[in-house]
Design a protein around this motif. Structure first.
Motif, PDB file in Angstrom:
ATOM      1  N   ASN A  30       0.862  -1.175   0.000  1.00 52.76           N
ATOM      2  CA  ASN A  30       0.000   0.000   0.000  1.00 52.76           C
ATOM      3  C   ASN A  30       0.901   1.227   0.000  1.00 52.76           C
ATOM      4  O   ASN A  30       1.736   1.382   0.900  1.00 52.76           O
ATOM      5  CB  ASN A  30      -0.895  -0.022   1.237  1.00 52.76           C
ATOM      6  CG  ASN A  30      -1.830   1.161   1.297  1.00 52.76           C
ATOM      7  OD1 ASN A  30      -1.417   2.310   1.134  1.00 52.76           O
ATOM      8  ND2 ASN A  30      -3.102   0.875   1.545  1.00 52.76           N
ATOM      9  N   PRO A  31       0.779   2.126  -0.992  1.00 56.49           N
ATOM     10  CA  PRO A  31       1.686   3.275  -1.070  1.00 56.49           C
ATOM     11  C   PRO A  31       1.516   4.291   0.060  1.00 56.49           C
ATOM     12  O   PRO A  31       2.442   5.039   0.360  1.00 56.49           O
ATOM     13  CB  PRO A  31       1.367   3.899  -2.421  1.00 56.49           C
ATOM     14  CG  PRO A  31       0.008   3.427  -2.764  1.00 56.49           C
ATOM     15  CD  PRO A  31      -0.165   2.100  -2.094  1.00 56.49           C
ATOM     16  N   GLN A  32       0.359   4.325   0.704  1.00 57.42           N
ATOM     17  CA  GLN A  32       0.149   5.280   1.787  1.00 57.42           C
ATOM     18  C   GLN A  32       0.616   4.754   3.143  1.00 57.42           C
ATOM     19  O   GLN A  32       1.192   5.480   3.938  1.00 57.42           O
ATOM     20  CB  GLN A  32      -1.339   5.675   1.903  1.00 57.42           C
ATOM     21  CG  GLN A  32      -1.819   6.650   0.852  1.00 57.42           C
ATOM     22  CD  GLN A  32      -2.056   5.980  -0.490  1.00 57.42           C
ATOM     23  OE1 GLN A  32      -2.480   4.842  -0.564  1.00 57.42           O
ATOM     24  NE2 GLN A  32      -1.737   6.702  -1.562  1.00 57.42           N
ATOM     25  N   THR A  33       0.385   3.470   3.401  1.00 63.76           N
ATOM     26  CA  THR A  33       0.672   2.924   4.732  1.00 63.76           C
ATOM     27  C   THR A  33       1.928   2.053   4.774  1.00 63.76           C
ATOM     28  O   THR A  33       2.483   1.826   5.842  1.00 63.76           O
ATOM     29  CB  THR A  33      -0.503   2.069   5.235  1.00 63.76           C
ATOM     30  OG1 THR A  33      -0.640   0.916   4.392  1.00 63.76           O
ATOM     31  CG2 THR A  33      -1.796   2.865   5.254  1.00 63.76           C
ATOM     32  N   GLY A  34       2.361   1.529   3.633  1.00 63.22           N
ATOM     33  CA  GLY A  34       3.488   0.617   3.607  1.00 63.22           C
ATOM     34  C   GLY A  34       3.111  -0.811   3.966  1.00 63.22           C
ATOM     35  O   GLY A  34       3.964  -1.682   4.042  1.00 63.22           O
ATOM     36  N   GLU A  35       1.826  -1.055   4.191  1.00 63.36           N
ATOM     37  CA  GLU A  35       1.348  -2.403   4.526  1.00 63.36           C
ATOM     38  C   GLU A  35       1.507  -3.324   3.315  1.00 63.36           C
ATOM     39  O   GLU A  35       1.239  -2.929   2.180  1.00 63.36           O
ATOM     40  CB  GLU A  35      -0.125  -2.335   4.932  1.00 63.36           C
ATOM     41  CG  GLU A  35      -0.745  -3.669   5.243  1.00 63.36           C
ATOM     42  CD  GLU A  35      -2.243  -3.562   5.499  1.00 63.36           C
ATOM     43  OE1 GLU A  35      -2.841  -4.609   5.747  1.00 63.36           O
ATOM     44  OE2 GLU A  35      -2.807  -2.454   5.444  1.00 63.36           O
ATOM     45  N   VAL A  36       1.950  -4.558   3.557  1.00 63.83           N
ATOM     46  CA  VAL A  36       2.073  -5.546   2.488  1.00 63.83           C
ATOM     47  C   VAL A  36       0.677  -6.054   2.152  1.00 63.83           C
ATOM     48  O   VAL A  36      -0.022  -6.593   3.002  1.00 63.83           O
ATOM     49  CB  VAL A  36       3.002  -6.709   2.897  1.00 63.83           C
ATOM     50  CG1 VAL A  36       3.001  -7.799   1.842  1.00 63.83           C
ATOM     51  CG2 VAL A  36       4.410  -6.204   3.135  1.00 63.83           C
TER      52      VAL A  36
END
Length: 87
Positions: A30-36
């Motif tokens: 996710n580009p906003q949160t960095g979540e995979v």
């Protein structure tokens, strides 16, 4: 086949090294949160995801801390061995 190493930075260390095995993991984040969001296997990377093409291992000098591709340490040792033979 094992090869001798010599640190290309400090040029003195021939014995103390950290060998770093690289195990790439292909992911979509996710580009906003960095979540995979998704993990990919080697066989299903998708059309816009290139496979990892870097070295399998890197080496860190145990004296000065330089981290480089293994080949840099091998080539420096080969170069110094050739220099000694020419004298």
């Amino acid at each position: 086949m094992p090869s001798p190493y010599l640190c290309p930075n400090c040029k003195t260390n021939k014995t103390r090294f950290n060998i770093i095995e690289q195990k790439p993991k292909s992911v979509k984040m996710n580009p906003q949160t960095g979540e995979v969001l998704e993990e990919f296997g080697e066989d299903n990377l998708g059309p816009f995801h290139l496979p990892y093409r870097g070295p399998e291992r890197k080496v860190q000098c145990g004296v000065c801390g330089l981290v480089e591709d293994e080949q840099a340490f091998i080539k420096r040792a080969e170069y110094m061995n050739n220099q000694k033979k020419s004298f």
